[in-house]
Design an enzyme around this catalytic site. Structure first.
Site, PDB file in Angstrom:
ATOM      1  N   LEU A 175       8.884 -14.699  12.588  1.00 17.42           N
ATOM      2  CA  LEU A 175       8.488 -15.171  11.262  1.00 17.42           C
ATOM      3  C   LEU A 175       9.458 -14.649  10.219  1.00 17.42           C
ATOM      4  O   LEU A 175       9.777 -13.450  10.211  1.00 17.42           O
ATOM      5  CB  LEU A 175       7.070 -14.702  10.923  1.00 17.42           C
ATOM      6  N   SER A 176       9.942 -15.527   9.346  1.00 20.53           N
ATOM      7  CA  SER A 176      10.761 -15.144   8.202  1.00 20.53           C
ATOM      8  C   SER A 176      12.012 -14.380   8.652  1.00 20.53           C
ATOM      9  O   SER A 176      12.834 -14.934   9.381  1.00 20.53           O
ATOM     10  CB  SER A 176       9.901 -14.335   7.219  1.00 20.53           C
ATOM     11  N   ALA A 177      12.165 -13.114   8.250  1.00 15.30           N
ATOM     12  CA  ALA A 177      13.316 -12.341   8.720  1.00 15.30           C
ATOM     13  C   ALA A 177      13.299 -12.222  10.236  1.00 15.30           C
ATOM     14  O   ALA A 177      14.349 -12.221  10.886  1.00 15.30           O
ATOM     15  CB  ALA A 177      13.315 -10.948   8.081  1.00 15.30           C
TER      16      ALA A 177
END
Length: 348
Positions: A175-177
């Site tokens: 998720l995300s980073a």
């Protein structure tokens, strides 16, 4: 005339780090998180115990899994009852999250307990990044056999060996980073993973430092599909034979990572696999866009899932009667973990 001395290299570095921390915290305003999460309580050191005792724990820290050049923590979940075929799912949390928070909010360990597969959670440390982001934007952290990327690779090898996981049963979600780091793993180590899910992430090679990372998160980066694909091809050593499936999930209303990054990620992997956009098959979806591209064996090779009203976070099902929502876990009709399991992980 007198001039002030320029900043020393150390002072300049510290100033840049303080600016980066502030800008990242400002980039995540939507959910009212307040202070950063406290560091996860130190997990008990693994000792020789029965399988049942090990499985009863939630996330257990594993030490001495390798040289760990990226200085990450390794945590795992082993269910009491493991089912065939032995399976490993590697999960990478986002900024401002710990592995335990992500696991609690995502429901991965509940699913692992029910389905009988092993979970591996690499976890970022404050020593590496004050915002608990994986350093996907640093070339030294995402280069093959270096930094954080190598630490995660060592964890995967260690976990797969200890739990007898075959090479064709290792999967990845971020998720995300963590999604950006998942993309780096798929780019550098295609033979390690069967499939990976990139949720609210960015294309591999989108940034080269913290400042350019924040710009790309907000506005995306302009490159041709061929240029995006070349970044992946340049990361490999040429000996790989596997083409891991790539599942791309993003919210059209994402206020932290612009949807242009999902479009660039799609362009990158379509180019790597030599697929035309027009070859994609649209699937029914009442809440956005759902497309798949299949290989010659009719296996889903690329999945593209855009959810219209979704902001920045992991789509998870609504769970009633649970106290304390976890940051960046967005409850609704969709569940990225469950859909990833159904499409790519579930044994045939």
């Amino acid at each position: 005339m007198r001039f002030k001395n320029p900043l020393s290299p150390l002072s300049a570095l510290l100033k840049g780090q303080r600016r980066w921390r502030k800008m990242v915290k400002d980039a995540f305003p939507v959910f009212g998180l307040g202070d950063l999460p406290k560091a996860a309580p130190k997990a008990k050191k693994r000792v020789a115990t029965s399988k049942a005792a090990t499985a009863r724990a939630s996330l257990v820290e594993v030490h001495a899994f390798g040289s760990n050049p990226g200085r990450l923590r390794m945590l795992e979940f082993v269910p009491a009852l493991r089912r065939d075929p032995p399976t490993l799912v590697v999960v990478l949390h986002g900024c401002l999250q710990t592995a335990a928070q992500f696991d609690k909010g995502s429901g991965w360990s509940r699913m692992a307990r029910e389905k009988g597969f092993v979970l591996l959670y690499p976890e970022q440390t404050r020593q590496n990044n004050q915002n608990l982001c994986f350093n996907w934007f640093r070339p030294s952290s995402v280069a093959r056999d270096r930094g954080e990327l190598m630490s995660i690779r060592q964890m995967v090898d260690h976990c797969a060996t200890r739990h007898n996981i075959p090479k064709d049963r290792i999967f990845l979600q971020g998720l995300s980073a963590g999604a950006a780091m998942a993309g780096a793993l798929l780019a550098n180590y295609p033979d390690v993973f069967v499939a990976g899910q990139i949720v609210a992430g960015l294309p591999f090679g989108a940034a080269r430092d913290a400042m350019s990372a924040l710009h790309v998160m907000k506005s995306g980066a302009r490159r041709s599909a061929r240029e995006w694909g070349d970044l992946v091809r340049a990361a490999r050593d040429g000996s790989e034979t596997r083409r891991p499936a790539v599942s791309i999930w993003h919210g059209r209303a994402d206020s932290v990572v612009a949807i242009a990054n999902a479009e660039a990620t799609l362009a990158q992997w379509l180019d790597v696999y030599g697929l035309d956009f027009e070859a994609g098959v649209t699937r029914p979806a009442t809440d956005g866009t759902s497309m798949v591209w299949k290989d010659e064996k009719v296996r889903v090779l690329v999945e593209y899932r855009i959810i219209d009203a979704l902001d920045h976070g992991l789509p998870v099902p609504v769970r009633r009667g649970t106290a304390g929502r976890q940051p960046y876990m967005l409850e609704g009709a969709n569940s990225a973990p469950k859909q990833f399991y159904q499409t790519f992980i579930r044994p045939a």
